[in-house]
Design a protein around this motif. Structure first.
Motif, PDB file in Angstrom:
ATOM      1  N   LEU A 170       2.019 -27.014  13.150  1.00 42.28           N
ATOM      2  CA  LEU A 170       1.834 -27.712  14.418  1.00 42.28           C
ATOM      3  C   LEU A 170       1.196 -26.740  15.410  1.00 42.28           C
ATOM      4  CD1 LEU A 170       2.113 -30.040  16.384  1.00 42.28           C
ATOM      5  CD2 LEU A 170       4.511 -29.390  16.754  1.00 42.28           C
ATOM      6  N   HIS A 171      -0.050 -27.021  15.786  1.00 42.43           N
ATOM      7  CA  HIS A 171      -0.781 -26.179  16.728  1.00 42.43           C
ATOM      8  C   HIS A 171      -0.488 -26.629  18.154  1.00 42.43           C
ATOM      9  CE1 HIS A 171      -3.314 -23.877  13.899  1.00 42.43           C
ATOM     10  NE2 HIS A 171      -3.173 -24.941  13.125  1.00 42.43           N
ATOM     11  N   VAL A 172      -0.154 -25.672  18.999  1.00 39.92           N
ATOM     12  CA  VAL A 172       0.190 -25.927  20.402  1.00 39.92           C
ATOM     13  C   VAL A 172      -0.951 -25.370  21.253  1.00 39.92           C
ATOM     14  CG1 VAL A 172       1.874 -25.537  22.223  1.00 39.92           C
ATOM     15  CG2 VAL A 172       2.633 -25.738  19.829  1.00 39.92           C
ATOM     16  N   LEU A 173      -1.626 -26.256  21.984  1.00 40.46           N
ATOM     17  CA  LEU A 173      -2.897 -25.922  22.620  1.00 40.46           C
ATOM     18  C   LEU A 173      -2.892 -26.176  24.115  1.00 40.46           C
ATOM     19  CD1 LEU A 173      -4.931 -27.822  19.918  1.00 40.46           C
ATOM     20  CD2 LEU A 173      -4.833 -25.321  20.117  1.00 40.46           C
ATOM     21  N   ASP A 174      -3.700 -25.404  24.822  1.00 34.64           N
ATOM     22  CA  ASP A 174      -3.909 -25.617  26.249  1.00 34.64           C
ATOM     23  C   ASP A 174      -4.663 -26.925  26.464  1.00 34.64           C
ATOM     24  OD1 ASP A 174      -3.859 -24.291  29.018  1.00 34.64           O
ATOM     25  OD2 ASP A 174      -5.975 -24.789  28.816  1.00 34.64           O
ATOM     26  N   HIS A 175      -5.824 -27.064  25.786  1.00 37.59           N
ATOM     27  CA  HIS A 175      -6.633 -28.280  25.850  1.00 37.59           C
ATOM     28  C   HIS A 175      -7.456 -28.350  24.569  1.00 37.59           C
ATOM     29  CE1 HIS A 175      -9.153 -25.049  27.437  1.00 37.59           C
ATOM     30  NE2 HIS A 175     -10.230 -25.784  27.220  1.00 37.59           N
ATOM     31  N   SER A 176      -8.153 -29.446  24.373  1.00 37.53           N
ATOM     32  CA  SER A 176      -8.870 -29.642  23.109  1.00 37.53           C
ATOM     33  C   SER A 176     -10.086 -30.533  23.322  1.00 37.53           C
ATOM     34  CB  SER A 176      -7.934 -30.288  22.073  1.00 37.53           C
ATOM     35  OG  SER A 176      -7.761 -31.677  22.369  1.00 37.53           O
ATOM     36  N   ILE A 177     -10.883 -30.676  22.241  1.00 34.00           N
ATOM     37  CA  ILE A 177     -11.907 -31.709  22.268  1.00 34.00           C
ATOM     38  C   ILE A 177     -11.224 -33.051  22.571  1.00 34.00           C
ATOM     39  CG2 ILE A 177     -13.601 -30.605  20.768  1.00 34.00           C
ATOM     40  CD1 ILE A 177     -12.323 -32.035  18.394  1.00 34.00           C
ATOM     41  N   PRO A 178     -11.896 -33.956  23.281  1.00 35.39           N
ATOM     42  CA  PRO A 178     -13.326 -34.018  23.559  1.00 35.39           C
ATOM     43  C   PRO A 178     -13.824 -33.125  24.696  1.00 35.39           C
ATOM     44  CG  PRO A 178     -12.261 -35.916  24.514  1.00 35.39           C
ATOM     45  CD  PRO A 178     -11.197 -35.179  23.754  1.00 35.39           C
ATOM     46  N   LEU A 179     -12.931 -32.358  25.363  1.00 36.13           N
ATOM     47  CA  LEU A 179     -13.405 -31.398  26.352  1.00 36.13           C
ATOM     48  C   LEU A 179     -14.220 -30.328  25.632  1.00 36.13           C
ATOM     49  CD1 LEU A 179     -10.180 -30.934  28.526  1.00 36.13           C
ATOM     50  CD2 LEU A 179     -12.065 -32.550  28.852  1.00 36.13           C
ATOM     51  N   HIS A 180     -15.265 -29.831  26.285  1.00 38.58           N
ATOM     52  CA  HIS A 180     -16.132 -28.828  25.685  1.00 38.58           C
ATOM     53  C   HIS A 180     -15.914 -27.472  26.337  1.00 38.58           C
ATOM     54  CE1 HIS A 180     -19.468 -31.506  23.729  1.00 38.58           C
ATOM     55  NE2 HIS A 180     -18.248 -31.849  23.364  1.00 38.58           N
ATOM     56  N   SER A 181     -15.543 -26.486  25.537  1.00 37.89           N
ATOM     57  CA  SER A 181     -15.399 -25.100  25.988  1.00 37.89           C
ATOM     58  C   SER A 181     -15.355 -24.222  24.753  1.00 37.89           C
ATOM     59  CB  SER A 181     -14.104 -24.917  26.798  1.00 37.89           C
ATOM     60  OG  SER A 181     -12.961 -25.049  25.968  1.00 37.89           O
ATOM     61  N   GLY A 182     -15.527 -22.913  24.950  1.00 39.77           N
ATOM     62  CA  GLY A 182     -15.383 -22.008  23.825  1.00 39.77           C
ATOM     63  C   GLY A 182     -14.020 -22.143  23.180  1.00 39.77           C
ATOM     64  N   TYR A 183     -13.008 -22.403  23.998  1.00 37.66           N
ATOM     65  CA  TYR A 183     -11.636 -22.569  23.512  1.00 37.66           C
ATOM     66  C   TYR A 183     -11.537 -23.763  22.568  1.00 37.66           C
ATOM     67  CZ  TYR A 183      -6.473 -22.944  23.992  1.00 37.66           C
ATOM     68  OH  TYR A 183      -5.112 -23.009  23.767  1.00 37.66           O
ATOM     69  N   THR A 184     -12.102 -24.907  22.986  1.00 37.96           N
ATOM     70  CA  THR A 184     -11.960 -26.114  22.160  1.00 37.96           C
ATOM     71  C   THR A 184     -12.801 -26.033  20.890  1.00 37.96           C
ATOM     72  OG1 THR A 184     -13.721 -27.351  23.302  1.00 37.96           O
ATOM     73  CG2 THR A 184     -11.500 -27.527  24.199  1.00 37.96           C
ATOM     74  N   PHE A 185     -13.957 -25.369  20.963  1.00 42.04           N
ATOM     75  CA  PHE A 185     -14.798 -25.260  19.766  1.00 42.04           C
ATOM     76  C   PHE A 185     -14.160 -24.321  18.749  1.00 42.04           C
ATOM     77  CE2 PHE A 185     -18.514 -26.187  22.803  1.00 42.04           C
ATOM     78  CZ  PHE A 185     -18.352 -27.551  22.638  1.00 42.04           C
ATOM     79  N   ARG A 186     -13.565 -23.213  19.225  1.00 43.58           N
ATOM     80  CA  ARG A 186     -12.854 -22.328  18.297  1.00 43.58           C
ATOM     81  C   ARG A 186     -11.727 -23.096  17.622  1.00 43.58           C
ATOM     82  NH1 ARG A 186     -11.311 -16.956  16.890  1.00 43.58           N
ATOM     83  NH2 ARG A 186      -9.067 -16.822  16.491  1.00 43.58           N
ATOM     84  N   THR A 187     -10.957 -23.845  18.420  1.00 42.24           N
ATOM     85  CA  THR A 187      -9.851 -24.622  17.858  1.00 42.24           C
ATOM     86  C   THR A 187     -10.336 -25.594  16.792  1.00 42.24           C
ATOM     87  OG1 THR A 187      -8.586 -24.473  19.927  1.00 42.24           O
ATOM     88  CG2 THR A 187      -8.009 -26.253  18.401  1.00 42.24           C
ATOM     89  N   ARG A 188     -11.381 -26.338  17.118  1.00 44.76           N
ATOM     90  CA  ARG A 188     -11.894 -27.323  16.162  1.00 44.76           C
ATOM     91  C   ARG A 188     -12.293 -26.663  14.844  1.00 44.76           C
ATOM     92  NH1 ARG A 188     -17.457 -30.081  17.627  1.00 44.76           N
ATOM     93  NH2 ARG A 188     -18.052 -27.914  17.259  1.00 44.76           N
ATOM     94  N   ASN A 189     -12.969 -25.529  14.922  1.00 47.62           N
ATOM     95  CA  ASN A 189     -13.402 -24.848  13.703  1.00 47.62           C
ATOM     96  C   ASN A 189     -12.225 -24.315  12.892  1.00 47.62           C
ATOM     97  OD1 ASN A 189     -16.288 -25.113  13.793  1.00 47.62           O
ATOM     98  ND2 ASN A 189     -16.313 -23.676  15.487  1.00 47.62           N
ATOM     99  N   ILE A 190     -11.218 -23.796  13.572  1.00 49.07           N
ATOM    100  CA  ILE A 190     -10.016 -23.325  12.874  1.00 49.07           C
ATOM    101  C   ILE A 190      -9.334 -24.484  12.149  1.00 49.07           C
ATOM    102  CG2 ILE A 190      -7.658 -22.484  13.238  1.00 49.07           C
ATOM    103  CD1 ILE A 190      -8.791 -20.669  15.443  1.00 49.07           C
TER     104      ILE A 190
END
Length: 404
Positions: free
Chosen positions: A4-24
Motif C-alpha cells: 500500500l503506497h501512501v502518497l502526497d498526491h498523484s496523477i492526474p496531477l502532473h509533477s515530477g513527483y506524480t510521474f516518478r510514482t506512476r513509473n514505480i
C-alpha cells in the motif's frame, strides 16, 4: 506481495513527483507485486473517494470537518490525522503486507501511526528535503524554527521506519549523517522510461517553423522555472554566445515562479529576439521540443537542495541523445561525467556557462560520441526496471518477517 503506497498526491496531477510514482507503480506491477495507492489531503478536490487513472486505482482522503484544522500548524496535523484513518480504512479492503510511504514526512507520520494500529511494517521514501525546497521558495529560512522542526519530523520518521529509500547518493549521505544505520538506506534512483523517451527523431518542421527556429542553432531549457534552476544566469550568458553565434536561439519550455524575473532579465539585456518562451506544454508533447534543441542547459545554483538532489530532466535529455551542459552542483555530478556524457561548468558563473556552451557548439566532431555515451548511460543504468528492482531485497525481507 501486496504494497500500500501512501502518497502526497498523484496523477492526474502532473509533477515530477506524480510521474516518478506512476513509473514505480507500473514497474512494480510488471514484477508481479500487487499495489494499492492512497493520497493525502494535498491531492485537492476530487470527484470520488476512489479514482481510476491510467489503470491505477487511487483512494482519496476527504478533509476533516473540524474547524480547528483550518488553523496554521493544525492544518498540517490534519493531513496526518485524516491520512492515518484513511490508510486503516483502505487496508481493511486491500489487506497489504507492507505500507510504503513517500515524502513528505507528514505521510511517513501517518503511515507509522496506521502501521502500529495494523501491525504492518513501514518503508519510508525520501524524495527531497522539503525544508530546503521551502528555503528556495521563500517560505522558510535555513536554520529557522520551521526548518528545524520539519527536519526533526523527518528524522523521527527515518528512525522509526523499518527501511528507508531515497533517490540519490547525496540524500543517502545526509540521512546516514543523522545517525540512521546506512544498511537501512537504499537508493532507488530516478530513471527514464526508455520506451517513451530515447526515440531520437528529426525535429518537427512545422513546430520549428512556428517557433521561428528555422536555420537556427538552438540551446534550451525544459522544466519548471524555480529560483534554484538559475535561469537568469543563462540569460546573462546569452549576449556573449550571440556575439560568436548570431544565429543562436534560446528556447525556454515551461513556467513557474521565476517567469516574471526571467522576462525582465531578457528585456534588460535586450535579447528578446534571441529568446523563445514556449510556455508550458502537455507532458505528451515534451519530446517534440527536445528534438528542436542542440544543447540542453541546466544552470542550477549552488545550495543544499541542488547539491543533494539529482534532477530528472538531464536524464530525459540524454535519453533523447541531446547534448547536456550543466552546472557542477552535486546533483548534476551524480548524473553527468564531464567530457564523457555531457559537460559541467562552475555553478553560478555566467561567463563559464557561456564558454562551455560555445565550445560545445564549435565541437560538432566530438558531439556524436557524447550523445551516444549519454544515451548508453541512461539505457543501461537509469532505466525503471533496473531502478525498481532495488526494492526487491527490502520487500522480501519485510514480507518474511525479518524486520523484527
Amino acid at each position: 506481495m501486496r504494497i500500500l503506497h501512501v502518497l502526497d498526491h498523484s496523477i492526474p496531477l502532473h509533477s515530477g513527483y506524480t510521474f516518478r510514482t506512476r513509473n514505480i507503480l507500473r514497474e512494480q506491477r510488471k514484477r508481479g507485486w500487487e499495489t494499492a495507492h492512497v493520497t493525502s489531503l494535498k491531492q485537492g478536490p476530487f470527484a470520488a473517494a476512489e479514482e481510476d487513472v491510467d489503470g491505477l486505482r487511487f483512494y482519496r482522503t476527504a478533509p476533516s470537518r473540524n474547524p480547528l484544522y483550518r488553523l496554521p500548524l493544525l492544518d498540517q496535523w490534519a493531513v496526518v490525522e485524516t491520512l492515518a484513518r484513511r490508510i486503516v480504512e483502505v487496508a481493511a479492503t486491500e489487506r497489504p503486507d507492507i505500507l510504503h510511504a513517500h515524502s513528505p514526512a507528514l505521510n511517513g507520520l501517518a503511515a507509522l501511526r496506521a502501521g502500529r494500529h495494523l501491525g504492518l511494517p513501514v518503508v519510508y521514501e525520501c524524495r527531497a528535503f522539503w525544508e530546503d525546497a521551502a528555503v528556495d521558495h521563500g517560505t522558510s529560512t535555513e536554520g529557522g524554527l520551521r526548518y528545524r522542526a520539519t527536519r526533526a519530523l523527518e528524522t523521527h520518521v527515518f528512525r522509526r521506519a523499518v527501511a528507508v529509500t531515497t533517490i540519490c547518493e547525496g540524500l543517502r549521505s545526509d540521512i546516514a549523517a543523522r545517525g540512521i544505520d546506512a544498511s537501512k538506506i537504499t537508493v532507488i534512483p530516478n530513471a527514464v522510461n526508455i520506451e517513451e523517451f530515447g526515440q531520437a527523431r528529426e525535429p518537427d518542421p512545422e513546430l520549428r517553423g512556428q517557433l521561428g527556429l528555422n536555420g537556427k542553432r538552438v540551446i534550451g531549457f525544459i522544466g519548471s522555472f524555480y529560483g534554484y534552476e538559475g535561469l537568469p544566469l543563462l540569460i546573462e550568458a546569452l549576449p556573449a554566445l550571440l556575439a560568436a553565434t548570431p544565429e543562436l536561439r534560446l528556447l525556454l519550455v515551461g513556467g513557474g515562479p521565476e517567469e516574471a524575473r526571467i522576462r525582465t532579465r531578457i528585456r534588460e539585456l535586450a535579447v528578446e529576439e534571441a529568446v523563445v518562451l514556449a510556455g508550458r506544454v502537455p507532458h505528451c508533447d515534451v519530446q517534440a521540443y527536445y528534438h528542436l534543441v542542440d544543447i540542453l542547459v541546466y544552470p542550477r545554483l549552488p545550495m543544499r537542495l541542488t547539491d543533494l538532489v539529482t534532477p530528472l530532466k538531464p536524464l530525459e535529455a540524454m535519453a533523447e541523445e541531446r547534448l547536456v551542459a550543466a552546472s557542477d552542483v552535486g546533483g548534476h555530478r551524480e548524473l553527468i561525467e564531464d567530457g564523457v556524457t555531457g559537460r559541467l561548468f562552475p555553478a553560478g558563473d555566467a561567463a563559464a556557462l557561456a564558454t562551455c556552451v560555445a565550445e560545445m557548439l564549435a565541437n560538432e566532431e566530438g558531439a556524436h560520441g557524447i550523445r551516444e555515451a549519454g544515451r548508453r548511460f541512461v539505457a543501461e543504468e537509469r532505466n525503471w526496471p533496473k531502478s525498481v528492482a532495488r526494492y526487491q531485497h527490502i520487500y522480501a525481507a519485510l514480507a518474511d518477517g525479518s524486520h523484527g
